[in-house]
Design an enzyme around this catalytic site. Structure first.
Site, short mmCIF file in Angstrom:
data_model
loop_
_atom_site.label_atom_id
_atom_site.label_comp_id
_atom_site.label_asym_id
_atom_site.label_seq_id
_atom_site.Cartn_x
_atom_site.Cartn_y
_atom_site.Cartn_z
N PRO A 134 18.99 41.00 -88.39
CA PRO A 134 19.11 40.43 -89.73
C PRO A 134 20.52 40.60 -90.33
O PRO A 134 20.98 39.76 -91.09
CB PRO A 134 18.08 41.19 -90.57
CG PRO A 134 17.16 41.83 -89.59
CD PRO A 134 17.94 42.02 -88.33
N GLY A 135 21.22 41.66 -89.96
CA GLY A 135 22.59 41.87 -90.44
C GLY A 135 23.53 40.80 -89.93
O GLY A 135 24.41 40.33 -90.65
N LYS A 136 23.34 40.40 -88.68
CA LYS A 136 24.16 39.33 -88.10
C LYS A 136 23.87 38.00 -88.79
O LYS A 136 24.77 37.22 -89.06
CB LYS A 136 23.87 39.24 -86.60
CG LYS A 136 24.67 38.21 -85.86
CD LYS A 136 26.01 38.66 -85.37
CE LYS A 136 25.95 39.80 -84.44
NZ LYS A 136 26.82 39.75 -83.31
N ASP A 161 29.40 36.49 -79.57
CA ASP A 161 29.48 37.70 -78.76
C ASP A 161 30.86 38.27 -79.03
O ASP A 161 31.84 37.54 -79.10
CB ASP A 161 29.28 37.40 -77.27
CG ASP A 161 28.96 38.67 -76.48
OD1 ASP A 161 28.20 39.51 -76.98
OD2 ASP A 161 29.49 38.82 -75.36
N GLY A 193 30.60 50.48 -86.73
CA GLY A 193 31.13 50.42 -85.38
C GLY A 193 32.47 51.13 -85.27
O GLY A 193 32.64 52.26 -85.73
N ARG A 237 36.16 37.92 -86.15
CA ARG A 237 35.09 37.01 -86.55
C ARG A 237 35.61 36.03 -87.60
O ARG A 237 35.32 34.84 -87.55
CB ARG A 237 33.91 37.82 -87.08
CG ARG A 237 32.65 37.01 -87.24
CD ARG A 237 31.40 37.88 -87.35
NE ARG A 237 31.01 38.32 -86.01
CZ ARG A 237 31.12 39.58 -85.56
NH1 ARG A 237 31.59 40.52 -86.33
NH2 ARG A 237 30.75 39.88 -84.34
#
Length: 192
Positions: free
Chosen positions: A11-13, A67, A147, A175
């Site tokens: 859900p975070g993505k 990815d 991360g 990103r």
């Protein structure tokens, strides 16, 4: 409003993708948990293409996947495709990375993000790869992010990702670069 499946169960993505794609007027939805795509590619782009294509075919709908990972020059590109599996927790992953670079003179690195958009038949409509060059700090700095953010240092702004505002990170990150590259084509795309 067209629906695009985000080829992840995270859900975070989904929330992150929504923030980048908000202007497109798409409805984004998570892939169902029963659709599991094995990431067998040898590059980030191969894995993004694979996930988008397989989810699109399985659902008969447009699908988008990404990815991404960290590549450290002194470690011959590691952790690379295994970025998320470099340890069990963020602290373990960072600890391992700092230990492996303990005596390294060269600490340059890059974050890479590959994105692919697949048509309902699984063919790839668009793809790109964004890169953010930087270096690995000798210790954690900053409190935001997740991360490797506390140790990924961007010399151009003299901050780690964890020290940046969310807006700055969105713009400078791998990103952010990838989505900025894709947006002109995404805006002109008609989803059917």
């Amino acid at each position: 409003m067209p629906t695009v499946i985000v080829a992840t169960g995270n859900p975070g993505k989904l929330k992150e993708m929504q923030s980048y794609l908000v202007d497109l007027g798409w409805e984004l939805a998570l892939k169902p948990p029963e659709i599991d795509v094995e990431e067998t590619g040898t590059t980030f782009l191969e894995n993004a293409r694979l996930k988008a294509s397989e989810v699109a075919k399985a659902m008969g709908q447009w699908a988008i996947a990404d990815d991404s990972g960290l590549m450290v020059d002194a470690l011959d590109g590691a952790p690379g495709l295994y970025t998320a599996r470099y340890g069990r927790t963020d602290d373990e992953r960072i600890g391992r990375l700092l230990k492996e670079l303990q005596n390294a003179a060269n600490r340059t690195a890059q974050f890479v993000c590959a994105i692919a958009l697949a048509r309902p038949d699984g063919t790839i409509a668009l793809q790109t790869e964004g890169v953010c060059r930087g270096a690995i700090a000798t210790e954690k700095r900053g409190t935001d992010g997740f991360g490797y953010d506390p140790v990924f240092y961007v010399p151009a702004v003299d901050k780690t990702f964890a020290e940046m505002s969310p807006a700055d990170k969105d713009q400078l990150s791998h990103r952010g670069v990838a989505f900025a590259q894709l947006m002109p084509e995404l805006r002109s795309l008609t989803l059917q």
